[in-house]
Design an enzyme around this catalytic site. Sequence first.
Site, PDB file in Angstrom:
ATOM      1  N   CYS A   2      -5.199  -1.619  -6.670  1.00 13.75           N
ATOM      2  CA  CYS A   2      -4.629  -2.665  -5.837  1.00 13.75           C
ATOM      3  C   CYS A   2      -3.106  -2.567  -5.912  1.00 13.75           C
ATOM      4  CB  CYS A   2      -5.065  -4.050  -6.307  1.00 13.75           C
ATOM      5  SG  CYS A   2      -6.857  -4.288  -6.304  1.00 13.75           S
ATOM      6  N   GLY A  28      -4.382  -0.668  -1.111  1.00 12.78           N
ATOM      7  CA  GLY A  28      -5.551  -1.495  -0.856  1.00 12.78           C
ATOM      8  C   GLY A  28      -5.608  -1.931   0.587  1.00 12.78           C
ATOM      9  N   ASN A 102      -4.112  -5.750 -10.897  1.00 10.35           N
ATOM     10  CA  ASN A 102      -4.401  -4.367 -10.528  1.00 10.35           C
ATOM     11  C   ASN A 102      -5.000  -3.679 -11.743  1.00 10.35           C
ATOM     12  OD1 ASN A 102      -4.444  -1.774  -9.399  1.00 10.35           O
ATOM     13  ND2 ASN A 102      -2.346  -1.351 -10.052  1.00 10.35           N
ATOM     14  N   GLY A 103      -6.222  -3.199 -11.608  1.00 12.12           N
ATOM     15  CA  GLY A 103      -6.881  -2.542 -12.723  1.00 12.12           C
ATOM     16  C   GLY A 103      -8.337  -2.936 -12.797  1.00 12.12           C
ATOM     17  N   TYR A 256      -2.482  11.336  -6.402  1.00  7.36           N
ATOM     18  CA  TYR A 256      -2.945  10.827  -5.111  1.00  7.36           C
ATOM     19  C   TYR A 256      -2.544   9.389  -4.792  1.00  7.36           C
ATOM     20  CZ  TYR A 256      -6.235   9.271  -1.484  1.00  7.36           C
ATOM     21  OH  TYR A 256      -6.787   8.745  -0.341  1.00  7.36           O
ATOM     22  N   ASP A 364      -5.483  20.708  -0.772  1.00 10.35           N
ATOM     23  CA  ASP A 364      -5.744  19.268  -0.841  1.00 10.35           C
ATOM     24  C   ASP A 364      -5.238  18.740  -2.171  1.00 10.35           C
ATOM     25  OD1 ASP A 364      -6.553  16.796  -0.009  1.00 10.35           O
ATOM     26  OD2 ASP A 364      -8.672  17.305   0.209  1.00 10.35           O
TER      27      ASP A 364
END
Length: 501
Positions: A2, A28, A102-103, A256, A364
């Site tokens: 998040c 998110g 967040n987590g 990423y 990628d």
Amino acid sequence: MCGIVGVVSNAPVNQLIYDALLLLQHRGQDAAGIVTQHERKFFMHKAKGMVRDVFRTRNMRALPGNSGLGQVRYPTAGDASSEEEAQPFYVNAPFGIVLVHNGNLTNAHVQKAELFNTDHRHTNTESDSEVLLNVLAHELEKATRGTSLGAAEVFAAVANVHRRVRGSYAVIAQIAGHGLLAFRDPFGIRPLCIGKSKDGTVMVASESVTLEGTGHVFERDVAPGEAVFITLDGQVHSQLCAERSQLSPCIFEYVYLARPDSVLDGISVYQARLNLGQTLAKRVISMVPPNEIDVVIPIPESSRPSATELAHLIGKPYREGFVKNRYVGRTFIMPGQAVRTRSVRQKLNAIASEFEGRNVLLVDDSIVRGTTCREIVQMAREAGARKVYMASAAPPVRFPNVYGIDMPTKEELVAHGRTIEEVRQIIGADALIYQDVNAMKKAIGALNTHIKDFDASCFDGIYVTGDITDSDIARMKDQRVVSRASDDDDVHQAQSNAASA
């Protein structure tokens, strides 16, 4: 995964928080929420959807006040279809507290039982964030019995939160009439930083790009186990509250999750990806002679820095072979395998002239489920490629993640229990080259020698908190978000122009 932000200012903060959430939209796309405080009252608006869709003019006008917080949500546990689980969460005692997180807590089930049986607190959703909020509220209540609330009491409460909860958590909470609290788990798994603007506004956010993009100067990262308490007049107090702490950030943030223009824990995400391209080039040369490669093509967008560096080092042209439709969300964080599969060709279109008659090396950032890679390899062949080689800037993802990334089941990971040759056959490439785990850690770790280790559990199966068992993984598998239980659920397909990492 998040994105969270909190602000204390001497001016209205609703627009500032909105702008910050736009800069965090890549973290998110399921739901968004903002809470502001005005004269000890909280004003909240939250709903499912993207930031620009959740907040209309009427919603923004209903968010007065000079302090507040917000979140963009990507659920990994609980019920993603429930608007009740959109954040922020609120409890009215003590003081009145709102919280964003967040987590992922790994012992939420234990704490939920303790809250009910011992602390006599009730949680109304399956969200671990609501559990965390109630643990914090209970500890604040204990710390302030017979006394007023100040920084010392806040830090005592956070110290007890660290003793009780396990897992990953970057947290921002607003305590009505007192101030903004931010803290980070003792391992610093999920990112959190703080900065100020010229007018004295203080902002805490998941990524540094949020600060810079809203006119704030980045000051520092919140340390693992540290709590920061910002009073309503802008005074900043901080203290290390964990008994033991070590910085072991999630390495997947650099691979990423984070935006390339962010700096997390002293490491430029963009430079980290360039470094991954350097080490990946060595792997490519050892497996596919460069004279067998005509062109290097990235799979937009996270892999571009790695692909450009790789192409330079092997002496081959770098070309953009795919055009991305920016109004389709990131397939990795879409809820449901069928949705991911359908969205790949909506998201990318091949430029046939870059593929026709060539041996192409596709790059990628990572290969998680293999769905996207298989579709893209097929697209390259349909565009006329003679041979299609695939290189991943990350190692094989073989293990579940329990710290807030949606890869919790082994069955969904294409590399779990398979050899690289078997994965190559599944995705249909002529060759498959993966990054090496140790090379990845060295490439990124070289950018901040103070970091002795990373959480790379999805690659190496080593969980930095040291308390994850097979039964924990099985339990968390059962607690996965409802919307990801069915491949047919495409309700949450994002329509986004969010900045891609």
